[in-house]
Design a protein around this motif. Structure first.
Motif, PDB file in Angstrom:
ATOM      1  N   VAL A   1       0.875  -1.286  -0.062  1.00 37.93           N
ATOM      2  CA  VAL A   1       0.146   0.142  -0.271  1.00 37.93           C
ATOM      3  C   VAL A   1       1.250   0.971   0.259  1.00 37.93           C
ATOM      4  N   PHE A   2       1.828   1.121   1.105  1.00 36.71           N
ATOM      5  CA  PHE A   2       2.542   2.894   0.732  1.00 36.71           C
ATOM      6  C   PHE A   2       3.810   2.706  -0.711  1.00 36.71           C
ATOM      7  N   GLY A   3       3.799   1.589  -0.521  1.00 35.97           N
ATOM      8  CA  GLY A   3       4.882   1.099  -1.402  1.00 35.97           C
ATOM      9  C   GLY A   3       3.795   2.050  -3.355  1.00 35.97           C
TER      10      GLY A   3
ATOM     11  N   ARG B   1       3.775   6.218  -6.381  1.00 38.16           N
ATOM     12  CA  ARG B   1       2.868   7.632  -7.494  1.00 38.16           C
ATOM     13  C   ARG B   1       3.026   8.916  -6.531  1.00 38.16           C
ATOM     14  N   LEU B   2       3.373   9.480  -5.546  1.00 37.71           N
ATOM     15  CA  LEU B   2       2.751  10.529  -5.127  1.00 37.71           C
ATOM     16  C   LEU B   2       4.232  11.085  -4.724  1.00 37.71           C
ATOM     17  N   GLY B   3       5.896  10.043  -4.840  1.00 43.24           N
ATOM     18  CA  GLY B   3       6.531  10.405  -3.712  1.00 43.24           C
ATOM     19  C   GLY B   3       6.855   9.875  -2.520  1.00 43.24           C
ATOM     20  N   ARG B   4       8.452  10.124  -2.594  1.00 39.90           N
ATOM     21  CA  ARG B   4       8.595   9.185  -1.041  1.00 39.90           C
ATOM     22  C   ARG B   4       8.774   9.818   0.325  1.00 39.90           C
ATOM     23  N   LYS B   5       8.931  11.318  -0.090  1.00 42.02           N
ATOM     24  CA  LYS B   5       8.811  12.113   1.157  1.00 42.02           C
ATOM     25  C   LYS B   5       7.390  12.442   1.966  1.00 42.02           C
TER      26      LYS B   5
ATOM     27  N   TRP C   1      10.588   1.290   6.046  1.00 40.44           N
ATOM     28  CA  TRP C   1      12.534   0.966   5.406  1.00 40.44           C
ATOM     29  C   TRP C   1      12.576   1.237   4.262  1.00 40.44           C
ATOM     30  N   ALA C   2      11.551   0.639   3.744  1.00 38.03           N
ATOM     31  CA  ALA C   2      11.732   0.968   1.258  1.00 38.03           C
ATOM     32  C   ALA C   2      11.714   2.827   1.567  1.00 38.03           C
TER      33      ALA C   2
ATOM     34  N   THR D   1      13.109   2.961 -11.000  1.00 39.39           N
ATOM     35  CA  THR D   1      13.086   4.028 -10.069  1.00 39.39           C
ATOM     36  C   THR D   1      11.311   3.701 -10.403  1.00 39.39           C
ATOM     37  N   ARG D   2      10.582   3.922 -10.929  1.00 41.84           N
ATOM     38  CA  ARG D   2       9.029   3.628 -11.682  1.00 41.84           C
ATOM     39  C   ARG D   2       8.329   2.762 -10.603  1.00 41.84           C
ATOM     40  N   TYR D   3       8.773   1.857  -9.712  1.00 41.00           N
ATOM     41  CA  TYR D   3       8.606   0.911  -8.858  1.00 41.00           C
ATOM     42  C   TYR D   3       9.469   0.175  -7.992  1.00 41.00           C
ATOM     43  N   ARG D   4      10.572   1.091  -7.741  1.00 39.86           N
ATOM     44  CA  ARG D   4      11.806   0.391  -6.908  1.00 39.86           C
ATOM     45  C   ARG D   4      10.359   0.642  -5.186  1.00 39.86           C
ATOM     46  N   TYR D   5       9.893   1.336  -5.191  1.00 38.35           N
ATOM     47  CA  TYR D   5       9.485   1.484  -3.215  1.00 38.35           C
ATOM     48  C   TYR D   5       9.222   0.371  -2.788  1.00 38.35           C
ATOM     49  N   THR D   6       7.694  -0.288  -3.824  1.00 36.49           N
ATOM     50  CA  THR D   6       6.939  -1.529  -4.202  1.00 36.49           C
ATOM     51  C   THR D   6       8.138  -2.842  -4.382  1.00 36.49           C
ATOM     52  N   GLY D   7       8.946  -2.339  -4.723  1.00 34.82           N
ATOM     53  CA  GLY D   7      10.120  -3.501  -5.422  1.00 34.82           C
ATOM     54  C   GLY D   7      10.802  -4.090  -3.548  1.00 34.82           C
ATOM     55  N   ALA D   8      11.740  -2.705  -3.647  1.00 41.30           N
ATOM     56  CA  ALA D   8      12.322  -2.926  -2.448  1.00 41.30           C
ATOM     57  C   ALA D   8      11.896  -3.433  -0.954  1.00 41.30           C
ATOM     58  N   GLY D   9      10.544  -2.898  -0.741  1.00 42.14           N
ATOM     59  CA  GLY D   9       9.909  -2.717  -0.110  1.00 42.14           C
ATOM     60  C   GLY D   9       8.951  -4.030   0.295  1.00 42.14           C
TER      61      GLY D   9
END
Length: 443
Positions: free
Chosen positions: A88-90, A95-99, A148-149, A378-386
């Motif tokens: 969910v947060f990935g 979509r909206l940004g890391r910060k 963490w991600a 980059t486009r799915y890095r948050y999701t993939g790593a997390g």
């Protein structure tokens, strides 16, 4: 069409990115460090409290063994909800940004930590107490799944190529710093009011949870005063985001996801045993004093801090994969020595066993902050790593929490050591199949 990361490793070359200003580096480091420190501080204080008093506070009608199993099972709830939170947060982060995502995860995580510190026990509200405890842990696991991600990406996407290991050291270091803080806090409380006193069982264990409010305030302040990562900002400005990052990462990098999960499984299993279960084992099976094992935990966590820093810095020079691989081999070998050495029963033997284990974990854990994000586009890095990180947490951390006490009761500590070694062999096999990434540009 934008070129996407695939399961094939790209050619090892640095992109000519300009290094960020030192002030930005310091702010990014602090923002990453505070969040993961709070995340793991809660995890460790909960694990310590579960090992020492939760069977009495929330499961008083169970036997000591079953009470310990029930208390550790509530800790395992976090691992179950972490993958859901990471998905969910990935999605939000990709979509909206890391910060923005990091502010949300830290707020929810902090509210749950303080909530556990103020909630009544079973003596006051009966069966409602363990139910509330599980609900708090579920919500917290959901938030931690995205923490963490986000922290690792916030550091890695702000770092210049060739310095990612050094900057992503800070989210990884948060785990070690948190273990030091958690163990020290319990040690001070224990020495102040006594480990067997009614005061410790009634309110003393709550102090570490309530103290986390200060850390949360600092973390929110820092994160609200940081900017979005330049790598994600560039991708968003070019329209290089995806509507369904979870589906896309599994479709485009299935093999990488499975291998990354395998790598984190063994490391999480060893980390969970070293930071949570050995406290229970030392106090209930070896009958060491609470103050003794807490002091050993402080020393072990300090050793992990040192090795995490060294491994993170070295990974920029000699690569991530080789360091993690060597560390996992060392952990697998030490798993076979761990419980026979602990069963000697002296503080020196127990201390040596735990300190070496945590030092080896630091060597493996340090480079992961850069290694996992470098595997994904980059486009799915948050999701993939997390998601890969947190599914490894379920397979390694949650499972071992549920079986550690019964396995040790049936086969002794040696049986648990063999299980740890088997998980680490899985990690070793996955690392052999993965490419090196430290020269891989993120943008």
């Amino acid at each position: 069409m934008t070129t996407l990361a695939t399961d094939a490793a790209p050619s090892p070359t640095f992109a000519p990115d300009t290094p960020p200003p030192e002030r930005t580096d310091r702010r990014v480091a602090l923002a990453s460090l505070t969040g993961t420190t709070i995340e793991f501080y809660d995890y460790f204080i909960y694990g310590t409290a579960a090992a020492l008093v939760f069977n009495k506070v929330f499961f008083p009608n169970l036997s000591p063994t079953m009470g310990a199993v029930a208390a550790l099972a509530t800790l395992a709830v976090v691992f179950v909800f972490r993958p859901l939170g990471s998905a969910v947060f990935g999605h939000i982060g990709d979509r909206l940004g890391r910060k923005r995502t990091l502010v949300l995860t830290l707020t929810l995580m902090g509210l749950c930590t303080v909530g556990v510190g103020v909630m009544p026990g079973a003596a006051t509200i009966g069966w409602v107490a363990p139910v509330l405890l599980v609900l708090f842990r579920a919500a917290q696991g959901f938030a931690v799944g995205g923490e963490w991600a986000g922290a690792a990406l916030f550091a890695s996407e702000n770092a210049a190529d060739g310095r990612r290991g050094r900057l992503t050291m800070y989210p990884q270091l948060g785990a070690c710093v948190a273990f030091v803080l958690a163990s020290l806090t319990f040690l001070v409380v224990n020495l102040s009011i006594g480990e067997t006193s009614d005061a410790f069982v009634t309110w003393g264990w709550r102090v570490p949870f309530l103290l986390s409010a200060g850390l949360i305030a600092v973390g929110l302040y820092v994160r609200l005063h940081t900017s979005e990562t330049p790598v994600f900002a560039r991708a968003r400005s070019r329209g290089e985001t995806t509507r369904a990052p979870f589906l896309e990462v599994w479709r485009r990098q299935t093999r990488t996801m499975l291998l990354a999960i395998g790598v984190t499984t063994g490391i999480f299993g060893a980390m969970t045993v070293g930071s949570v279960y050995l406290t229970t084992y030392a106090t209930t099976t070896l009958h060491l004093g609470m103050s003794t094992i807490l002091l050993i935990d402080v020393l072990a966590a300090a050793a992990a801090c040192v090795t995490t820093v060294l491994a993170s810095v070295w990974s920029d020079r000699i690569g991530r994969r080789g360091l993690v691989l060597a560390s996992c081999i060392g952990l697998a070998a030490w798993s076979l020595v761990l419980f026979p050495l602990m069963n000697v029963g002296t503080p020196l033997a127990v201390g040596t066993a735990v300190v070496v284990l945590l030092a080896l974990i630091g060597l493996a854990y340090g480079p992961l902050g850069a290694y996992l994000p470098e595997m994904f586009a980059t486009r799915y890095r948050y999701t993939g790593a997390g998601v890969s990180y947190n599914l490894g947490g379920v397979a390694g951390g949650a499972v071992i929490l549920l079986i550690a006490a019964p396995l040790s009761a049936t086969w002794g500590g040696v049986g648990l050591g063999l299980y740890m070694a088997a998980m680490l062999l899985v990690s070793i096999g996955c690392l052999v199949a993965l490419p090196e990434t430290y020269r891989r540009p993120l943008s």
